[in-house]
Design a protein around this motif. Structure first.
Motif, short mmCIF file in Angstrom:
data_model
loop_
_atom_site.label_atom_id
_atom_site.label_comp_id
_atom_site.label_asym_id
_atom_site.label_seq_id
_atom_site.Cartn_x
_atom_site.Cartn_y
_atom_site.Cartn_z
N TRP A 40 0.61 -1.38 -0.01
CA TRP A 40 -0.04 0.03 -0.06
C TRP A 40 0.96 1.32 0.11
N ARG A 41 0.36 2.34 -0.46
CA ARG A 41 1.10 3.35 -0.61
C ARG A 41 0.26 4.63 0.11
N PRO A 42 0.69 5.18 1.21
CA PRO A 42 0.00 6.26 1.94
C PRO A 42 0.31 7.64 1.18
N ILE A 43 -0.38 8.36 0.64
CA ILE A 43 -0.27 9.44 -0.01
C ILE A 43 -0.60 10.64 0.82
N CYS A 44 0.33 11.42 1.18
CA CYS A 44 -0.24 12.44 2.12
C CYS A 44 0.10 13.74 1.63
N VAL A 45 -0.99 14.39 1.71
CA VAL A 45 -1.05 15.79 1.05
C VAL A 45 -1.55 16.99 1.88
N VAL A 87 2.40 16.17 -3.45
CA VAL A 87 2.42 14.86 -2.99
C VAL A 87 3.87 14.27 -2.38
N ILE A 88 3.39 13.66 -1.00
CA ILE A 88 4.74 12.73 -0.29
C ILE A 88 4.25 11.52 -0.42
N LEU A 89 5.35 10.69 -0.76
CA LEU A 89 4.93 9.42 -1.07
C LEU A 89 5.79 8.27 -0.48
N GLY A 90 5.16 7.30 0.30
CA GLY A 90 5.89 6.45 1.31
C GLY A 90 5.32 4.76 0.71
N THR A 91 5.88 3.89 1.11
CA THR A 91 5.41 2.45 0.99
C THR A 91 5.78 1.70 2.39
N THR A 92 4.97 0.65 2.32
CA THR A 92 5.05 -0.26 3.65
C THR A 92 5.57 -1.54 3.31
N GLN A 131 3.78 0.58 8.19
CA GLN A 131 2.68 1.59 8.09
C GLN A 131 2.76 2.58 9.33
N ASP A 132 2.48 2.17 10.59
CA ASP A 132 2.67 2.80 11.58
C ASP A 132 3.63 4.06 11.68
N ALA A 133 4.85 3.51 11.23
CA ALA A 133 5.93 4.47 11.37
C ALA A 133 5.93 5.66 10.14
N LEU A 134 5.35 5.38 8.85
CA LEU A 134 5.24 6.23 8.01
C LEU A 134 4.22 7.31 8.31
N LEU A 135 3.13 6.70 8.80
CA LEU A 135 2.00 7.61 9.23
C LEU A 135 2.23 8.45 10.23
N SER A 136 3.00 7.99 11.31
CA SER A 136 3.68 8.96 12.39
C SER A 136 4.53 10.13 11.66
N THR A 137 5.38 9.68 10.69
CA THR A 137 6.32 10.61 10.16
C THR A 137 5.46 11.59 9.45
N MET A 138 4.54 11.18 8.64
CA MET A 138 3.53 12.12 7.78
C MET A 138 2.97 13.03 8.50
N LEU A 139 2.62 12.51 9.98
CA LEU A 139 1.77 13.53 10.91
C LEU A 139 2.68 14.64 11.23
N GLU A 140 4.15 14.09 11.86
CA GLU A 140 4.96 15.19 12.28
C GLU A 140 5.25 16.19 10.86
N HIS A 141 4.83 16.06 9.65
CA HIS A 141 5.12 16.98 8.60
C HIS A 141 3.69 18.01 8.55
#
Length: 292
Positions: free
Chosen positions: A4-9, A46-51, A58-68
């Motif tokens: 999955w790819r969380p795409i944070c905007v 768009v910032i892109l990550g993959t798990t 997934q948890d680590a990426l979403l936490s990082t995105m929240l910090e942004h």
């Protein structure tokens, strides 16, 4: 659809960088094109990550995105998301739009996807119409909601044709060319091998056809093959692949537009948008009677 790819905007005036893109399948690349085209029009970055389907990633990426301090998230969750992760998403109080995989409880977040049950059913119905009765389903993980839905369509079509499902013809694998290649090699050792393959996605189908060729078996003539997604390469492969169109660019565009509406203040109940698939018939799915 492996990772999955969380795409944070978020809406920003300065440029952001595309972080660690890892597009392991063409499906997600085409979906990302749809996201970019829709969000670029609105001035988002768009910032892109993959798990790689790892919950801890997934948890680590979403936490990082929240910090942004992102303004919203588009994501296809990993199988088996925890109740804790669901609660964290709620507490963040930012728009979340899910796509492709339907792993979280219905009605919690917006969701954009394809009707995988209908897609699986139409793929197998096409093979049945071609005279096939021994039809295997290969690729994907039984833990995935997408796999379960496509298997349901597969079994529904067989049951409607009066054919008892043979579990030995269900061969899960990695959703890669190598996964498809190894799955078909395993099936060829079966005492009563299939005459047709319904593949979890196009990439698995490419691998399966390569595996068949290695054994001197001609895809489309000796064994019929049908994929799922209709990525661009499916029309160029030899033989051209019969597949179920899942419209990844359209899913990406719909998800991006829905996220934009939420970020503008739309507070209506979560929306569930299901696109209807289409069967694209090419040369890989020959009729059984034509092979003898």
């Amino acid at each position: 659809m492996t990772a999955w790819r969380p795409i944070c905007v978020r809406s920003v005036r300065r440029q952001w960088v595309l972080l660690s893109p890892n597009l392991t399948t063409r499906f997600f690349f085409e979906l990302l094109v749809g996201v970019h085209e829709a969000l670029d029009q609105e001035g988002y970055t768009v910032i892109l990550g993959t798990t790689f389907d790892r919950p801890e990633k997934q948890d680590a990426l979403l936490s990082t995105m929240l910090e942004h301090r992102v303004g919203g998230v588009i994501m296809s969750p990993v199988p088996g998301c925890s109740a804790e992760m669901l609660e964290r998403l709620r507490q963040w109080d930012i728009p979340v739009v899910l796509f492709a995989r339907d792993e979280l409880p219905a009605g919690q977040f917006d969701y954009i996807g394809i009707d995988n049950i209908a897609g699986g059913r139409m793929a197998v119905e096409h093979l049945l119409e071609g005279g096939h009765r021994r039809i295997a389903f290969i690729g994907g993980s039984p833990q995935s909601s997408v796999w379960k839905a496509r298997r349901s369509g597969y079994s529904e079509a067989l049951r409607a044709a009066g054919i008892e499902m043979d579990d030995t013809l269900l061969v899960p694998s990695a959703t890669t060319r190598q996964g498809g290649r190894m799955a078909v090699k395993r099936l060829l050792q079966h005492p009563n091998p299939p005459t047709a393959l319904f593949c979890y996605n196009d990439v698995v189908a490419f691998g399966a056809m390569l595996g068949l060729k290695e054994e001197g078996i001609v895809p489309g003539r000796d064994i019929a093959v049908v994929g799922f997604d209709n990525i661009q390469e499916s029309a160029l492969f030899q033989p051209p692949l019969t597949t179920v169109a899942a419209f990844p660019e359209k899913i990406g565009a719909y998800a991006a537009k829905q996220l934009h509406e939420r970020m503008k203040g739309d507070a209506s109940a979560p929306k569930r948008t299901i696109l209807h698939p289409e069967l694209v018939i090419r040369q890989s799915s020959g009729k059984r009677e034509e092979k003898r």
